[in-house]
Design an enzyme around this catalytic site. Structure first.
Site, PDB file in Angstrom:
ATOM      1  N   HIS A 132       0.863  -1.173   0.000  1.00  0.00           N
ATOM      2  CA  HIS A 132       0.000   0.000   0.000  1.00  0.00           C
ATOM      3  C   HIS A 132       0.904   1.229   0.000  1.00  0.00           C
ATOM      4  O   HIS A 132       2.083   1.156   0.376  1.00  0.00           O
ATOM      5  CB  HIS A 132      -0.896   0.016   1.237  1.00  0.00           C
ATOM      6  CG  HIS A 132      -1.992  -1.014   1.211  1.00  0.00           C
ATOM      7  ND1 HIS A 132      -2.996  -0.999   0.260  1.00  0.00           N
ATOM      8  CD2 HIS A 132      -2.249  -2.074   2.015  1.00  0.00           C
ATOM      9  CE1 HIS A 132      -3.825  -2.009   0.488  1.00  0.00           C
ATOM     10  NE2 HIS A 132      -3.390  -2.689   1.544  1.00  0.00           N
ATOM     11  N   CYS A 149      -0.419   2.507  -4.459  1.00  0.00           N
ATOM     12  CA  CYS A 149      -1.153   3.736  -4.747  1.00  0.00           C
ATOM     13  C   CYS A 149      -0.300   4.943  -4.386  1.00  0.00           C
ATOM     14  O   CYS A 149       0.601   4.872  -3.555  1.00  0.00           O
ATOM     15  CB  CYS A 149      -2.454   3.776  -3.957  1.00  0.00           C
ATOM     16  SG  CYS A 149      -3.700   2.654  -4.598  1.00  0.00           S
TER      17      CYS A 149
END
Length: 517
Positions: free
Chosen positions: A343, A386
Site C-alpha cells: 500500500h 497507490c
C-alpha cells in the site's frame, strides 16, 4: 523475377529469418493474410517461406523492401529494420503513403497480443460450438483465423468478437470499439493507423514519459492524465540540472546513446518486497503473491538473482536496504533491480507496521556515494502501490491505498521528485501521483502483470527498457474495470544515461514454459 534478386539481398533476408522465432513467424503470417493466398500461407514454416511468397507476388524485391519493413515494425522487431536500411522513424514517416497492413488486420493482431492464456481459455470455452472438435489447442492468432475461415469474423462484421470480448475483458472490447469508431469516422483515409513509440520528453536531467493519448490503434482518453499533466512538469525545473546542448531533443539523443554494459559474469540482484498483511487498518493485499511470483519467474529468466521478502515493517525495509547497500558482490554485477509491492501514499510506501517509507529514501541508499559498487551501473526500481486517495471499486478489484485521513494528507510528491538527483536510476511507478493503482484479487496488479508480460514479449526482440515501459503504459492505460469507470496510468521517471537492454535469454519466456496449450 527471382533470378534478378541479388545474392546480397537474399543474404539479408536469411539474416532476418535467423533472428525471428516461431512466434514472430506466426505473426508475420497473420499480418500477410490479406495479401497472400491463404492456402500458400498454411504451408509456411519459416520467415523465408513468407519472403518467397512476397517476392512471387511482387510485394518484395531488392528495390522495394518497405512491406517487409512495415511487417517487422508491426511485430516490434525494430532491431532488424537496419538490415533493410530503415529505422523506426523512417517506417513511421512512410506508413501513410506506403502502408499495406489494413486497420482491420492491425486491430486483430493487437487483440491477439493482449489476450492472456486465461482469457484465451475463456474465449475458446465461449466459442466451443463454433470450433472443430478435433482442435483442442489454439493460439489467439489461430483462433482468429479460424473465425475468419468460418465467416464469423470479417472486416465489416466484428459482432461475435464484440460479444466475446464483452464477456471476457473490457480492455479487449475497447480495442474492437476503437477500430469500429475509426472505420466509421475515417472510411476513405489512410490504410494504416499510428503505432505508438517511445518518445521521452526532456526537462532537466530527470525525464518522464509523456502521458500519451495516442496508442497503436486507438486513442486512450484518461481524465487522470488530463488532470495531472500540469502537475508533472514543475518538479523537473526544481532539479537545477540541464542536459548538454547535444542532447536537446530525443532524435539527437537516440543517435548518440550507447547501451549499458550487460555482459558481466553476473547480471545482478533483484529484490522483491511483497507486503501482503498489515498490522492495523490496511487491508490484506490479495493477489499480490501472484505478482511476486511472476516477478521472480521473469527476472530469474532474465538472469538476475532474485530474493523475495514478505511483510516487512518500515524499519525492516530500511535495514534491508542498508544490508544490500553494503554488499560487495555488486561490483561483479551489471545492474540492480528492486520491486516493492505494498500500500502507499504520495511518494511513499507502507511497511507492515503501517508506517510510511519515502521512495526517495529507499533509492538514496544506492547512489554512487552511498553504494560505490553500483556506481555508473543502472539501478531500476518498480513500485506497485497507490500514490493517492482510495477510490471505491467493485469487490473484485482493490486499490493499493489506505482510506485517506484528510487532516493528515501529506504534500503531493511526483515521481520526478522521488528519484535521486544523479545518473543511472529508473523509477517505474504503477500510477501517477495522487491516484490509486488497481490490483485484481486473483489475477494480480494491472501494472505488474503488464510489466511481466511486456518484458517476456519484447526482451527477446531486443527492445530497451524505456520502449518496454512505453508499451506497459499503453497496456495499463487501456485497462478499465468491468464497469468501465476506473482507469490507471503508470508514470516512469529516469536519469539513465544510456539504453538499458537485457541480453536475450536462451530459454523461452516463463509464459511459454508454463503455457497450458
Amino acid at each position: 523475377m527471382e533470378d534478378d534478386v541479388s545474392l546480397k539481398f537474399r543474404q539479408q533476408l536469411l539474416l532476418i529469418d535467423e533472428n525471428l522465432v516461431a512466434e514472430d513467424v506466426a505473426a508475420l503470417k497473420f499480418l500477410c493474410t490479406d495479401l497472400l493466398p491463404f492456402k500458400k500461407l498454411e504451408s509456411v514454416e519459416s520467415a523465408v517461406d513468407i519472403f518467397q511468397l512476397l517476392m512471387a507476388e511482387e510485394y518484395l524485391n531488392e528495390e522495394d523492401t518497405f512491406l517487409l519493413a512495415e511487417l517487422l515494425y508491426r511485430i516490434k522487431c525494430h532491431s532488424l529494420l537496419k538490415k533493410l536500411g530503415y529505422t523506426k522513424e523512417k517506417v513511421q514517416e512512410c506508413l501513410h503513403e506506403k502502408g499495406r497492413v489494413s486497420p482491420y488486420r492491425q486491430m486483430l493482431y493487437e487483440l491477439s497480443e493482449n489476450i492472456s492464456n486465461e482469457m484465451l481459455k475463456d474465449i475458446i470455452f465461449l466459442l466451443q460450438n463454433h470450433l472443430p472438435k478435433r482442435r483442442i489447442t489454439l493460439s489467439a492468432l489461430e483462433l482468429l483465423i479460424l473465425l475468419e475461415k468460418q465467416g464469423l469474423l470479417t472486416e465489416n462484421n466484428v459482432q461475435m468478437l464484440e460479444e466475446v470480448c464483452m464477456n471476457v475483458s473490457p480492455d479487449l472490447l475497447e480495442t474492437v470499439n476503437c477500430y469500429k469508431r475509426a472505420k466509421v469516422s475515417l472510411p476513405q483515409q489512410e490504410n494504416t493507423l499510428p503505432v505508438k513509440e517511445s518518445s521521452p520528453s526532456h526537462t532537466g536531467a530527470i525525464r518522464v514519459f509523456p502521458s500519451s493519448q495516442e496508442t497503436s490503434i486507438k486513442s486512450v482518453v484518461s481524465n487522470i492524465n488530463d488532470n495531472k499533466a500540469a502537475n508533472l512538469t514543475p518538479g523537473f525545473s526544481e532539479m537545477n540540472m540541464e542536459l548538454p546542448g547535444e542532447f536537446s531533443n530525443v532524435e539527437n539523443e537516440s543517435k548518440k546513446m550507447t547501451s549499458y554494459k550487460m555482459d558481466g559474469p553476473h547480471r545482478g540482484f533483484c529484490l522483491v518486497i511483497n507486503n501482503v498483511n498489515f498490522d492495523r487498518s490496511l487491508q490484506e493485499r490479495k493477489g499480490s503473491c501472484k505478482d511476486a511470483g511472476e516477478l521472480e519467474r521473469v527476472f530469474t529468466w532474465l538472469g538476475l538473482d532474485v530474493r523475495t521478502y514478505t511483510d516487512l515493517t518500515s524499519q525492516e525495509i530500511k535495514d534491508l536496504m542498508r544490508t544490500w547497500q553494503h554488499l560487495q558482490d555488486h561490483k561483479d554485477r551489471d545492474c540492480f533491480i528492486c520491486c516493492i509491492l505494498s500500500h502507499g501514499e504520495s511518494g511513499a510506501i507502507y511497511g507492515k507496521d503501517e508506517e510510511l517509507v519515502s521512495i526517495r529514501t529507499i533509492m538514496s541508499y544506492f547512489t554512487a556515494k552511498q553504494c560505490p559498487q553500483l556506481a555508473e551501473k543502472p539501478k531500476l526500481f518498480f513500485i506497485q502501490a497507490c500514490q493517492g486517495k482510495e477510490i471505491q471499486c467493485p469487490v473484485y478489484i482493490e486499490a493499493d491505498a489506505r482510506i485517506p485521513d484528510l487532516s493528515s494528507m501529506q504534500q503531493s510528491i511526483s515521481a520526478s521528485e522521488s528519484i535521486p538527483e544523479e545518473a543511472d536510476f529508473l523509477l517505474g511507478m504503477a500510477t501517477i501521483d495522487g491516484y490509486v493503482s488497481f490490483r485484481h484479487v486473483q489475477q494480480g496488479a494491472w501494472y505488474i502483470q503488464a510489466l511481466c508480460s511486456k518484458l517476456q514479449l519484447l526482451v527477446p526482440r531486443g527492445e530497451d527498457i524505456l520502449s518496454i515501459l512505453t508499451e506497459v503504459n499503453e497496456d495499463v492505460g487501456r485497462r478499465v474495470d468491468r464497469l468501465g469507470t476506473k482507469k490507471q496510468m503508470p508514470q516512469p521517471a529516469y536519469t539513465l544515461r544510456r539504453k538499458f537492454i537485457f541480453p536475450i535469454p536462451t530459454d523461452p519466456p516463463p509464459s511459454q514454459q508454463h503455457r497450458g496449450f
